[in-house]
Every structure is written in structure tokens, then in C-alpha cells.
Design a protein around this motif. Sequence first.
Motif, mmCIF file in Angstrom:
data_model
loop_
_atom_site.group_PDB
_atom_site.id
_atom_site.type_symbol
_atom_site.label_atom_id
_atom_site.label_comp_id
_atom_site.label_asym_id
_atom_site.label_seq_id
_atom_site.Cartn_x
_atom_site.Cartn_y
_atom_site.Cartn_z
ATOM 1 N N GLY A 63 33.583 20.028 62.854
ATOM 2 C CA GLY A 63 33.392 20.607 64.180
ATOM 3 C C GLY A 63 33.461 19.550 65.252
ATOM 4 O O GLY A 63 33.703 18.381 64.987
ATOM 5 N N GLU A 64 33.253 20.012 66.497
ATOM 6 C CA GLU A 64 33.176 19.051 67.588
ATOM 7 C C GLU A 64 32.181 19.553 68.616
ATOM 8 O O GLU A 64 31.873 20.738 68.676
ATOM 9 N N ASN A 65 31.643 18.612 69.376
ATOM 10 C CA ASN A 65 30.736 18.968 70.449
ATOM 11 C C ASN A 65 31.115 18.144 71.676
ATOM 12 O O ASN A 65 32.106 17.425 71.652
ATOM 13 N N ALA A 66 30.313 18.248 72.733
ATOM 14 C CA ALA A 66 30.651 17.566 73.983
ATOM 15 C C ALA A 66 30.792 16.056 73.807
ATOM 16 O O ALA A 66 31.635 15.432 74.436
ATOM 17 N N SER A 67 29.974 15.483 72.924
ATOM 18 C CA SER A 67 29.989 14.027 72.802
ATOM 19 C C SER A 67 30.973 13.514 71.761
ATOM 20 O O SER A 67 31.227 12.325 71.686
ATOM 21 N N GLY A 68 31.512 14.376 70.912
ATOM 22 C CA GLY A 68 32.471 13.883 69.923
ATOM 23 C C GLY A 68 32.732 14.838 68.788
ATOM 24 O O GLY A 68 32.896 16.031 68.993
ATOM 25 N N MET A 69 32.752 14.296 67.573
ATOM 26 C CA MET A 69 33.162 15.046 66.389
ATOM 27 C C MET A 69 32.014 15.135 65.393
ATOM 28 O O MET A 69 31.198 14.223 65.298
ATOM 29 N N ILE A 70 32.001 16.225 64.635
ATOM 30 C CA ILE A 70 31.037 16.364 63.548
ATOM 31 C C ILE A 70 31.834 16.234 62.250
ATOM 32 O O ILE A 70 32.782 16.980 62.004
ATOM 33 N N LEU A 71 31.448 15.265 61.447
ATOM 34 C CA LEU A 71 32.212 14.898 60.259
ATOM 35 C C LEU A 71 31.358 15.058 59.012
ATOM 36 O O LEU A 71 30.141 14.935 59.066
ATOM 37 N N LEU A 72 32.033 15.326 57.898
ATOM 38 C CA LEU A 72 31.357 15.398 56.613
ATOM 39 C C LEU A 72 31.903 14.264 55.753
ATOM 40 O O LEU A 72 33.097 14.211 55.471
ATOM 41 N N ALA B 265 27.566 13.044 63.265
ATOM 42 C CA ALA B 265 28.214 13.184 64.567
ATOM 43 C C ALA B 265 28.661 11.796 65.021
ATOM 44 O O ALA B 265 27.902 10.837 64.939
ATOM 45 N N LEU B 266 29.899 11.715 65.465
ATOM 46 C CA LEU B 266 30.474 10.429 65.868
ATOM 47 C C LEU B 266 31.206 10.642 67.179
ATOM 48 O O LEU B 266 31.932 11.628 67.329
ATOM 49 N N ASN B 267 31.022 9.739 68.137
ATOM 50 C CA ASN B 267 31.782 9.911 69.376
ATOM 51 C C ASN B 267 33.244 9.563 69.141
ATOM 52 O O ASN B 267 33.584 8.887 68.167
ATOM 53 N N ARG B 268 34.108 10.048 70.011
ATOM 54 C CA ARG B 268 35.553 9.866 69.799
ATOM 55 C C ARG B 268 35.972 8.399 69.849
ATOM 56 O O ARG B 268 36.928 8.008 69.199
ATOM 57 N N GLY B 269 35.236 7.591 70.593
ATOM 58 C CA GLY B 269 35.540 6.165 70.642
ATOM 59 C C GLY B 269 35.399 5.531 69.266
ATOM 60 O O GLY B 269 36.270 4.780 68.820
ATOM 61 N N LEU B 270 34.310 5.854 68.588
ATOM 62 C CA LEU B 270 34.101 5.329 67.229
ATOM 63 C C LEU B 270 35.098 5.961 66.258
ATOM 64 O O LEU B 270 35.654 5.275 65.407
ATOM 65 N N ALA B 271 35.309 7.270 66.405
ATOM 66 C CA ALA B 271 36.237 7.959 65.503
ATOM 67 C C ALA B 271 37.649 7.384 65.625
ATOM 68 O O ALA B 271 38.403 7.372 64.653
ATOM 69 N N SER B 272 37.998 6.886 66.805
ATOM 70 C CA SER B 272 39.343 6.316 66.983
ATOM 71 C C SER B 272 39.469 4.945 66.321
ATOM 72 O O SER B 272 40.565 4.435 66.158
ATOM 73 N N GLN B 273 38.345 4.352 65.903
ATOM 74 C CA GLN B 273 38.360 3.065 65.198
ATOM 75 C C GLN B 273 38.627 3.237 63.691
ATOM 76 O O GLN B 273 38.897 2.282 62.990
ATOM 77 N N ILE B 274 38.498 4.486 63.214
ATOM 78 C CA ILE B 274 38.673 4.781 61.798
ATOM 79 C C ILE B 274 40.092 5.317 61.578
ATOM 80 O O ILE B 274 40.487 6.289 62.217
ATOM 81 N N ILE B 275 40.836 4.665 60.707
ATOM 82 C CA ILE B 275 42.219 5.064 60.425
ATOM 83 C C ILE B 275 42.228 5.871 59.119
ATOM 84 O O ILE B 275 41.661 5.449 58.122
ATOM 85 N N VAL B 276 42.870 7.039 59.175
ATOM 86 C CA VAL B 276 42.929 7.910 58.009
ATOM 87 C C VAL B 276 44.374 8.250 57.688
ATOM 88 O O VAL B 276 45.272 8.072 58.504
#
Length: 73
Positions: free
Chosen positions: A45-54, A61-72
Motif C-alpha cells: 500500500g501507500e500513504n501520504a508519507s510513502g509506501m507500505i512494504l512487506l 512504512a518507508l518514505n519514497r526517498g528511502l525506497a528510491s535507495q533500494i534497487i529491485v
Amino acid sequence: MKEMALAMVGIGETRVISNFRGKEEMKRHLQDLGFVKGELVKVVGENASGMILLVKGVKIALNRGLASQIIVE
């Protein structure tokens, strides 16, 4: 499958963590949370501050700035 930032992955998609961008301490922080190479991560899912990850059975919950540091892939 080509590599992309985790921030670009859509809700419901599962990807494999392949790499990290950013400083060493940032990588260490993410790894402490369970984001390690080879691990599956699902966007639930996602919320105002970022993404909800499993990852490893835990919702994080991780903000998009941090999520953009992770390469998948």
C-alpha cells in the motif's frame, strides 16, 4: 526483468532486492530493517508519507526517498 528503484514499484507487486544506492550508514539502516539483497519485498500500500512494504513477513512504512535507495528487479 530490469532493475528499478523500489519507489517505482506498483501496489501488489513483489520484487527481489538486488542492490542499494546511498551512503553506507543508509544501507546499514535498511539492512537492519530487513531489506537485504536477495530478499523478496512486496508493496502492500501507500500513504501520504510513502509506501507500505512487506519484507520477511513484517509490514514496514518507508518514505519514497528511502525506497528510491533500494534497487529491485
